[in-house]
Enzyme design. Structure first.
Site, short mmCIF file in Angstrom:
data_model
loop_
_atom_site.label_atom_id
_atom_site.label_comp_id
_atom_site.label_asym_id
_atom_site.label_seq_id
_atom_site.Cartn_x
_atom_site.Cartn_y
_atom_site.Cartn_z
N ALA A 66 75.97 -12.32 -13.68
CA ALA A 66 77.02 -13.14 -14.29
C ALA A 66 78.36 -12.79 -13.66
O ALA A 66 78.52 -11.71 -13.08
CB ALA A 66 77.06 -12.86 -15.79
N GLY A 109 71.99 -11.27 -14.29
CA GLY A 109 71.70 -12.66 -14.64
C GLY A 109 71.02 -13.41 -13.49
O GLY A 109 70.29 -14.38 -13.74
N GLU A 112 67.47 -12.60 -13.73
CA GLU A 112 66.95 -13.27 -14.93
C GLU A 112 66.64 -14.74 -14.64
O GLU A 112 65.64 -15.28 -15.11
CB GLU A 112 67.95 -13.14 -16.09
CG GLU A 112 68.05 -11.70 -16.59
CD GLU A 112 69.07 -11.56 -17.70
OE1 GLU A 112 70.26 -11.77 -17.42
OE2 GLU A 112 68.68 -11.26 -18.83
N GLU A 132 72.88 -4.26 -15.76
CA GLU A 132 73.85 -4.53 -16.82
C GLU A 132 74.28 -3.26 -17.57
O GLU A 132 75.41 -3.13 -18.01
CB GLU A 132 73.28 -5.54 -17.83
CG GLU A 132 73.24 -6.98 -17.33
CD GLU A 132 71.98 -7.35 -16.59
OE1 GLU A 132 71.26 -6.43 -16.14
OE2 GLU A 132 71.70 -8.55 -16.44
N1 3HC Z 1 81.11 -11.04 -10.82
C1 3HC Z 1 82.34 -11.21 -10.27
N2 3HC Z 1 82.75 -10.59 -9.15
C2 3HC Z 1 81.87 -9.77 -8.57
C3 3HC Z 1 80.57 -9.55 -9.07
C4 3HC Z 1 80.20 -10.23 -10.26
N3 3HC Z 1 79.00 -10.09 -10.78
N4 3HC Z 1 79.95 -8.67 -8.27
C5 3HC Z 1 80.80 -8.37 -7.30
N5 3HC Z 1 81.97 -9.02 -7.48
C6 3HC Z 1 83.17 -8.97 -6.63
C7 3HC Z 1 83.75 -7.56 -6.60
O1 3HC Z 1 84.60 -7.33 -7.71
C8 3HC Z 1 84.48 -7.57 -5.29
O2 3HC Z 1 85.68 -8.27 -5.50
P1 3HC Z 1 86.99 -7.87 -4.69
O3 3HC Z 1 86.65 -8.10 -3.25
O4 3HC Z 1 88.03 -8.75 -5.24
O5 3HC Z 1 87.20 -6.42 -4.99
C9 3HC Z 1 83.59 -8.45 -4.40
O6 3HC Z 1 82.80 -9.22 -5.30
C10 3HC Z 1 82.68 -7.65 -3.49
O7 3HC Z 1 81.98 -6.69 -4.29
P2 3HC Z 1 81.62 -5.25 -3.71
O8 3HC Z 1 82.82 -4.66 -3.07
O9 3HC Z 1 80.99 -4.50 -4.81
O10 3HC Z 1 80.57 -5.65 -2.57
P3 3HC Z 1 79.22 -4.93 -2.16
O11 3HC Z 1 78.66 -5.77 -1.09
O12 3HC Z 1 79.44 -3.48 -1.91
O13 3HC Z 1 78.26 -5.01 -3.44
C11 3HC Z 1 77.12 -6.07 -5.28
C12 3HC Z 1 77.82 -6.26 -3.91
C13 3HC Z 1 75.83 -5.26 -5.12
C14 3HC Z 1 76.80 -7.45 -5.80
C15 3HC Z 1 78.06 -5.32 -6.23
O14 3HC Z 1 79.31 -5.96 -6.24
C16 3HC Z 1 77.57 -5.25 -7.63
O15 3HC Z 1 76.82 -4.37 -7.98
N6 3HC Z 1 78.02 -6.20 -8.49
C17 3HC Z 1 77.72 -6.17 -9.90
C18 3HC Z 1 76.28 -6.53 -10.20
C19 3HC Z 1 76.05 -6.55 -11.69
O16 3HC Z 1 76.42 -5.64 -12.39
N7 3HC Z 1 75.41 -7.62 -12.18
C20 3HC Z 1 75.20 -7.78 -13.58
C21 3HC Z 1 76.34 -8.55 -14.19
S1 3HC Z 1 76.22 -8.72 -15.93
C22 3HC Z 1 75.08 -9.95 -16.18
O17 3HC Z 1 74.53 -10.46 -15.24
C23 3HC Z 1 74.84 -10.35 -17.59
C24 3HC Z 1 73.59 -11.19 -17.74
O18 3HC Z 1 72.52 -10.37 -18.12
C25 3HC Z 1 73.76 -12.21 -18.84
#
Ligand code: 3HC
Length: 704
Positions: A66, A109, A112, A132
């Site tokens: 998400a 997500g 999912e 998450e």
């Molecule tokens: N939403 C919004 N922005 C995101 C994002 C997300 N899920 N994931 C990454 N970004 C943004 C980062 O903030 C960063 O922004 P910036 O350049 O402005 O600082 C940019 O994307 C690049 O991110 P990284 O520097 O982390 O890039 P990497 O290539 O090193 O890593 C990644 C990529 C593995 C996708 C890492 O960013 C990551 O782990 N993201 C989070 C993944 C996560 O936690 N997903 C679960 C979200 S909650 C959810 O899905 C709820 C659902 O169950 C309903």
């Protein structure tokens, strides 16, 4: 601009809808993506000529979850609130096979959505996971319900509560994906369109063979593997690690519900638990850190053209505990490293210590013997500066003495190749003075590791006025290469971390004089979430080191300011902590028990200082200590030593055991509100004097 596009691939007279998600930079599933994705799936379902669908990310990058930026924001109201669940409902309602084509990161997500599809094919280099929990959340679109149906409840518990990524190969072995797509060329390169072509072929085969649409939500066989004890035992096993954390406990309960209840009922339980986590303060703190950990790498004012030099070889001067730990960091990252010291005996001692540390890692199961053998083969000892001359970076980790360090830097200056980074691990000395010993101050930088260096994630990168931008970006990037988190600090006494630690320790010591005991302070701090209280930590690292530093610094101390002599008194009695069996506590091995003699010593100090001891509450301990830390942090930001308040939070979480779910000292203070912090600081300023002078930045912030 749409974030989702749809086209028909009409090969072999079998039209398949290709639905592509394109939401740069990472393809996060924003509200717009959810809305457009659901509409695209519904449109393809309604299109009579379409026989199947493929969901794919632009550039093969699937959805990493998400859109984190939406959490904590009020609903926009501009669009209907479509959730990931609505997208999955549309997919599951489709009577045509939907194939998810996974590449890049299929996380949260995103995974999912893929689990909601009928089939999944993945590039062999794809990373999957439900991370998450790291954001204080749980998978809220069926992840806790569908993953156990594929991998079994025991493995789902591990995967979802750890939030760890897993490889496509692992996903295939676990039954999470149905097919892998290997790179076409032997060099590991994927041809453009290769993933899509495989997914289309998979979809067409499913249609041709009339394969039943395998909805994961209806596959219940593996749920029967859950025993009644599985969940209680899993919770008990992690009780210590999860103390105070909400999300992991909810995840366990949701997976348990998946095993015990019909899908719809357990799915509703997951949604309710997700909403509780989403509304929690822990979610706010953890997402703050997610953002701060990305922000911390940005250094304003540097040219965008500056590229870090990739470190391919390294050297460490000083084979002591710190130097050995630093060498391990390089070797663990596959970088060959020299360990240099003055005598063969010192080198042998250093090598033996490294081998002992690695043996512990193998015994604990954190590294395999193979990994250790590979790492050890990358560490070589030398007595000659000439041997290290061609390395890309050298880190000096010698005794904390300016003359010694200047001597080393003079020698480094004489031999090192041009462009090599010359870093010092000093924690107390002025790096400008060290740089003066060289003819190339632009190459000199601080690289302050935290003990044990092979474990702690923080690396303070310290820039002097003379450090060249190229040296700086290379050292910051090195941190990522060796699996550390770099925080940039100005070259000022204590840098960021230890300057705040001094304030933290000071206030705890004053609280002892005023009526608390070391065990009460530790209990209060642990109650807040620190894994270890200050006094247990001091006892573990040894009280004599700080004592020696204080003795040296006594000549510079401002005698008008309040000073607690308790730590000195303990050292005068030979109480150096765990290593002497006595410190703030008494020790049987590593087991600490309160010592009445220490209480008597503290009461004696209080009497000497004419302090009337009183009852101190746990709440007062936490508020006073954290307020002092945050006030100092704002001074550090105001003086330009830290770039941002968030950098201080990152430093404290990765270097000092600050509980992640509290977000860091600056976040904690910001959540209470700046006026509340100013109020606390002013109250103590009135009773305690100049040590509590409010930070100028705090006065500005509190004014709003
Ligand atoms: N939403 C919004 N922005 C995101 C994002 C997300 N899920 N994931 C990454 N970004 C943004 C980062 O903030 C960063 O922004 P910036 O350049 O402005 O600082 C940019 O994307 C690049 O991110 P990284 O520097 O982390 O890039 P990497 O290539 O090193 O890593 C990644 C990529 C593995 C996708 C890492 O960013 C990551 O782990 N993201 C989070 C993944 C996560 O936690 N997903 C679960 C979200 S909650 C959810 O899905 C709820 C659902 O169950 C309903």
């Amino acid at each position: 601009m749409s974030t989702v596009t749809s086209r028909i691939d009409d090969q072999a007279g079998q039209p398949v809808a290709v639905i592509t998600i394109n939401n740069p930079p990472v393809n996060a599933m924003s509200l717009a993506v959810r809305l457009e994705l659901r509409d695209a799936v519904q449109a393809a379902t309604a299109d009579a000529q379409v026989v199947a669908m493929v969901l794919i990310g632009a550039g093969d990058k699937f959805i990493p979850g998400a859109d984190i930026r939406e959490f904590g924001q009020p609903p926009t109201g501009a669009q209907p609130p479509i959730s990931g669940r609505d997208v999955i409902a549309a997919i599951e309602a489709s009577t045509k096979p939907v194939v998810a084509a996974l590449g890049g990161n299929a996380l949260g997500g995103g995974l999912e959505i893929a689990l909601g599809c009928h089939f999944r094919v993945a590039r062999a280099d794809c990373k999957l996971g439900l991370p998450e929990v790291n954001l204080g959340l749980l998978p809220g679109a069926g992840g806790t319900q569908r993953l156990p149906r594929l991998v079994g409840p025991a493995r789902a518990l591990e995967l979802i509560t750890s939030g760890k990524h897993f490889s496509a190969q692992q996903a295939l072995a676990d039954g999470v994906v149905d097919a892998l797509v290997d790179p076409e060329s032997p060099g590991g390169q994927y041809a453009e369109g290769q993933l899509l072509a495989s997914a289309l072929a998979f979809a067409r085969r499913a249609v041709a063979e009339g394969q039943p649409l395998a909805r994961v939500s209806q596959r219940n066989q593996r749920l029967a593997e859950a025993t009644p004890a599985l969940f209680t035992e899993f919770l008990a096993k992690h009780a210590r690690k999860w103390r105070g954390l909400m999300a992991p406990q909810h995840i366990v309960r949701c997976i348990e519900a998946a095993c015990l209840l019909p899908f719809d009922e357990a799915y509703a339980i997951e949604l309710a638990a997700f909403n509780v986590c989403k509304a929690s303060a822990q979610r706010g703190a953890l997402i703050h850190l997610f953002n701060a950990e990305r922000e911390v790498a940005r250094i304003p004012g540097l040219s965008a053209d500056l590229r870090p030099q990739r470190i391919r070889s390294a050297a460490v001067v000083g084979a002591g505990t710190m130097g050995g730990g630093i060498a391990m960091c390089f070797a663990n990252a596959g970088i060959p490293v020299w360990l240099l010291d003055a005598t063969p005996e010192a080198l042998a001692r250093g090598r033996a210590l490294i081998e002992k540390n690695y043996a512990t890692s193998v015994a604990r199961g954190s590294l395999s013997q193979d990994q250790v053998d590979r790492a050890l083969s990358l560490i070589a000892g030398t007595l000659a500066y000439g041997a290290i001359a061609d390395t890309d970076i050298v880190i000096e980790a010698a005794f904390e003495d300016l003359a010694v360090k200047q001597g080393i830097f003079r020698q480094l200056d004489a031999v090192m190749k041009p462009g090599a980074v010359l870093a010092t691990n000093t924690s107390t000395l002025n790096i400008d003075k060290i740089a003066e010993a060289t003819t190339r101050p632009g190459s000199v930088v601080g690289a302050h590791f935290f003990s044990p260096a092979n474990v702690m994630k923080l690396l303070e990168v310290v820039r002097t006025d003379g450090t060249a931008p190229q040296t700086l970006v290379t050292t910051m990037a090195l941190a990522k290469q060796i699996n550390k988190v770099a925080v940039l600090s100005g070259n000022a006494d204590g840098f960021i971390g230890n300057r705040i630690l001094a304030v933290y320790g000071r206030e705890c010591d004053f609280l002892l004089e005023e009526g608390a005991t070391p065990w009460q302070v530790d209990r209060a701090l642990q109650g807040f979430g620190f894994p270890m209280g200050l006094y247990l930590m001091r006892d573990m690292s040894g009280l004599d080191v700080g004592w020696r530093i204080r003795q040296y610094r006594e000549q510079f101390r401002d005698k008008r300011l309040r000073y607690s002599p308790i730590a000195d008194r303990l050292c005068e009695q030979g109480r150096f902590g765990q290593k002497t069996g006595r410190g703030y506590y008494l020790y049987q091995g590593r087991d600490a028990t309160p010592d009445p003699e220490v209480e008597t010593l503290i009461a004696g100090v209080a009497a000497e200082l004419k302090i009337t001891r009183r009852a101190v509450s746990d709440d007062e301990i936490v508020t006073r200590v954290l307020s002092a830390m945050a006030n100092e942090g704002l001074k550090i930001v105001g003086e330009g030593i830290a770039l941002r308040a968030g950098d201080i939070d990152v430093a404290y979480v990765h270097g000092y055991g600050f509980p992640r779910h509290q977000g860091g000292p600056m976040y904690w203070a910001a959540q209470r509100g700046w006026p509340a912090l100013l109020d606390t600081v002013q109250t103590y300023h009135a009773s305690q004097g100049p040590l509590w002078a409010p930070a100028p930045r705090l006065l500005e912030l509190a004014r709003g």
